[in-house]
Design an enzyme around this catalytic site. Sequence first.
Site, mmCIF file in Angstrom:
data_model
loop_
_atom_site.group_PDB
_atom_site.id
_atom_site.type_symbol
_atom_site.label_atom_id
_atom_site.label_comp_id
_atom_site.label_asym_id
_atom_site.label_seq_id
_atom_site.Cartn_x
_atom_site.Cartn_y
_atom_site.Cartn_z
ATOM 1 N N HIS A 1 0.801 -1.233 0.000
ATOM 2 C CA HIS A 1 0.000 0.000 0.000
ATOM 3 C C HIS A 1 0.830 1.277 0.000
ATOM 4 C CE1 HIS A 1 1.160 0.204 4.196
ATOM 5 N NE2 HIS A 1 0.673 1.410 4.258
HETATM 6 N N1 UDP Z 1 -4.037 -4.636 8.834
HETATM 7 C C1 UDP Z 1 -5.330 -5.080 9.016
HETATM 8 N N2 UDP Z 1 -6.040 -5.493 7.920
HETATM 9 C C2 UDP Z 1 -5.513 -5.475 6.654
HETATM 10 C C3 UDP Z 1 -4.178 -5.022 6.493
HETATM 11 C C4 UDP Z 1 -3.471 -4.595 7.599
HETATM 12 O O1 UDP Z 1 -5.835 -5.138 10.147
HETATM 13 O O2 UDP Z 1 -6.213 -5.849 5.713
HETATM 14 C C5 UDP Z 1 -3.287 -4.184 10.011
HETATM 15 C C6 UDP Z 1 -1.956 -4.848 10.199
HETATM 16 O O3 UDP Z 1 -2.086 -6.065 10.879
HETATM 17 C C7 UDP Z 1 -1.205 -3.805 11.016
HETATM 18 C C8 UDP Z 1 -1.742 -2.512 10.464
HETATM 19 O O4 UDP Z 1 -2.978 -2.816 9.837
HETATM 20 O O5 UDP Z 1 -1.529 -3.900 12.388
HETATM 21 C C9 UDP Z 1 -0.757 -1.965 9.484
HETATM 22 O O6 UDP Z 1 -1.300 -0.937 8.816
HETATM 23 P P1 UDP Z 1 -0.773 -0.477 7.382
HETATM 24 O O7 UDP Z 1 -0.024 -1.575 6.732
HETATM 25 O O8 UDP Z 1 -1.950 0.086 6.683
HETATM 26 O O9 UDP Z 1 0.163 0.759 7.743
HETATM 27 P P2 UDP Z 1 1.686 0.883 8.165
HETATM 28 O O10 UDP Z 1 1.932 -0.043 9.311
HETATM 29 O O11 UDP Z 1 2.522 0.589 6.973
HETATM 30 O O12 UDP Z 1 1.813 2.319 8.587
#
Ligand code: UDP
Length: 361
Positions: A208
């Site tokens: 993403h």
């Molecule tokens: N997550 C979720 N459902 C999904 C994809 C990710 O609950 O379909 C959770 C994942 O387990 C983690 C968080 O969202 O706890 C991560 O968010 P994301 O990847 O959007 O953002 P980043 O961590 O890169 O800032």
Amino acid sequence: MKVVTIIGARPQFIKSGAVSRSFIEFNNTRPPETIDEVIVHTGQHYDSNMSDVFFEQMDIPKPAYQLDINGLGHGAMTGQMLEAIEKVLLEEKPDWVMVYGDTNSTLAGALAASKLHIKIAHIEAGLRSFNMRMPEEVNRILTDRVSTVLFCPTDSAVQNLENEGYNDLDIAIAKNGDVMMDASLMFSAFAKAPKESIPAAFVLTTVHRAENTDDPARLRAIFKALNTISKDTPVVLPLHPRTKSFIAKYDIEIGEQLHCIDPVGYVEMLYLLKNCSLVLTDSGGLQKEAYFFEKYCLTLRDETEWVELIDNGFNQLVGANFDVIMKAFNDVNTKKSDFSLDLYGNGEASKKIIEGLLKYK
Ligand code: UDP
């Protein structure tokens, strides 16, 4: 003590879910001291499977303010949030503003509070990718600089701040462990299979990050690799709405055997993490969660803020290059890791953060 919590994006709901739960526990166990948390949802993520589901599953208190700011460029989004959050802070007059991570909501919350001389707690402070082209890097550096207390999840986060001269500033640095570790321990027992049928053995993947989705060459290379891997090994991909729209825009082919599913809730994600054989992701949070659930991770980025995972052999950077991803994937089974290191604390980070708020109030 009154705390205004500013959240707006999926990972912030998960992180604040752990801290809100600890606020409630604190209020139940430490009278007459109480913490009154007022939640502001900026609206950055608004689809029900990117927002509501986390409030329901993690029992996060309903936001007192819904700002509904989304679908805008960085400038307009941050600017509108700044204006709206300032109004909330003038109304609520909190002792603390609490911000999480590195999104536009984080920066807007921190800026609004700093101009009003309200104390700021930055959770997940001190992280650096050293890539100033990432909007997240800009947001986290600026937020750290105006904060009152920097709650750092890792030793390397503390080290980054020391390298930048923070010891000479009037800003407190606290190392407390990672609130995502708290969340995974709090909710692991509630892990539940997603509504879609999931193969018995599979690679879990998410994509993403803007540096991948906004660059057609990188996104094509990643999907070429996922399509190739999925011919022999099942791959489950909960598809972020932003990635979905870029796949359509660039007309990228999704292989028939690639299991693309809707974004899942947190407890479904915990199920996928528990049951997968490997994680392939550009997510910050998922790299750590792979470690929590003792899974090796290949990271679809050129750098990471979670350097301790790389240094200790739990994670490998594979960028967005087809050959590099395939080589790493084909070699990965030979790697064995002992996942018992204490890299992110023992699930007490949110309690330590509350102690920090009391200490610096
Ligand atoms: N997550 C979720 N459902 C999904 C994809 C990710 O609950 O379909 C959770 C994942 O387990 C983690 C968080 O969202 O706890 C991560 O968010 P994301 O990847 O959007 O953002 P980043 O961590 O890169 O800032």
